[in-house]
Motif scaffolding. Structure first.
Motif, short mmCIF file in Angstrom:
data_model
loop_
_atom_site.label_atom_id
_atom_site.label_comp_id
_atom_site.label_asym_id
_atom_site.label_seq_id
_atom_site.Cartn_x
_atom_site.Cartn_y
_atom_site.Cartn_z
N GLY A 159 0.84 -1.20 0.00
CA GLY A 159 0.00 0.00 0.00
C GLY A 159 0.87 1.24 0.00
O GLY A 159 2.10 1.16 0.01
N TRP A 160 0.21 2.41 -0.01
CA TRP A 160 0.95 3.66 0.05
C TRP A 160 0.11 4.76 0.66
O TRP A 160 -1.11 4.61 0.84
N SER A 161 0.76 5.84 0.99
CA SER A 161 0.07 7.04 1.47
C SER A 161 0.86 8.26 0.99
O SER A 161 1.98 8.13 0.50
N LYS A 162 0.23 9.40 1.10
CA LYS A 162 0.83 10.69 0.72
C LYS A 162 1.05 10.80 -0.79
O LYS A 162 1.98 11.45 -1.25
N ILE A 163 0.16 10.15 -1.57
CA ILE A 163 0.14 10.32 -3.02
C ILE A 163 -1.23 10.90 -3.36
O ILE A 163 -2.26 10.31 -3.02
N VAL A 164 -1.22 12.07 -3.99
CA VAL A 164 -2.47 12.75 -4.30
C VAL A 164 -2.53 13.10 -5.79
O VAL A 164 -1.51 13.19 -6.46
N ASP A 165 -3.74 13.31 -6.27
CA ASP A 165 -3.98 13.69 -7.66
C ASP A 165 -4.04 15.21 -7.73
O ASP A 165 -5.01 15.82 -7.28
N ALA A 166 -3.00 15.83 -8.27
CA ALA A 166 -2.93 17.29 -8.34
C ALA A 166 -4.02 17.86 -9.23
O ALA A 166 -4.42 19.01 -9.07
N ASP A 167 -4.52 17.07 -10.19
CA ASP A 167 -5.58 17.53 -11.09
C ASP A 167 -6.98 17.34 -10.51
O ASP A 167 -7.96 17.73 -11.14
N ASP A 168 -7.08 16.72 -9.34
CA ASP A 168 -8.39 16.43 -8.73
C ASP A 168 -8.42 16.93 -7.29
O ASP A 168 -8.80 16.20 -6.38
N GLY A 169 -7.97 18.16 -7.08
CA GLY A 169 -8.05 18.77 -5.76
C GLY A 169 -7.23 18.08 -4.69
O GLY A 169 -7.63 18.03 -3.54
#
Length: 150
Positions: free
Chosen positions: A99-109
């Motif tokens: 699994g992972w954390s602290k990965i976000v979609d910059a194009d989706d807020g």
């Protein structure tokens, strides 16, 4: 600290990725996310190594031309073997990622990106992320580095 025996040891580890800084031309920025890795049993590690070696050995094969003379594999055959090797390596990395954390979609807020087969493959396809994952896992399981830090 008490030693604990786990059926599967999993642990979080930071993954560092260097990227061009979109705000500063000619500069880089260090991004970081966290991955939960697993340490696999030795027999599974060996099976993966053996499978990789079998793929690599295919590159040594020869073909027999119409004149009966052995020739090295052609470019098309080598490309197929390279693709097989890359797929094996991707599966081997995915096998140790839980699994992972602290990965976000910059194009989706900045919405968190969930860990799925599809999102792993998309992230792994980015060469600098792939290298970050490989470096992080190597660092995490390296006993030499652990000794140096203690």
């Amino acid at each position: 600290m008490t030693f604990k025996l786990f059926s599967e040891l999993t642990f979080p580890w930071p993954v560092k990725v260097m990227e061009p800084d979109p705000a500063k031309p000619g500069k880089h920025i260090l991004r970081e996310f966290e991955v939960t890795f697993a340490i696999l049993p030795p027999e599974r590690i060996q099976a993966s190594r053996d499978a990789r070696l079998a793929i690599l050995k295919k590159m040594d094969r020869k073909t027999v031309g119409e004149d009966g003379v052995e020739e090295p594999l052609g470019l098309d055959e080598l490309k197929l073997i390279q693709a097989e090797l890359e797929e094996h390596d991707k599966a081997a990395v995915q096998d140790v990622v839980r699994g992972w954390s602290k990965i976000v979609d910059a194009d989706d807020g900045d919405k968190p990106i969930p860990f799925t087969d599809a999102t792993f493959r998309a992230l792994y396809a980015i060469e600098r992320v792939k290298m970050g994952l490989l470096n992080a896992y190597e660092e995490a399981i390296s006993q030499d580095r652990a000794r140096l830090k203690n």
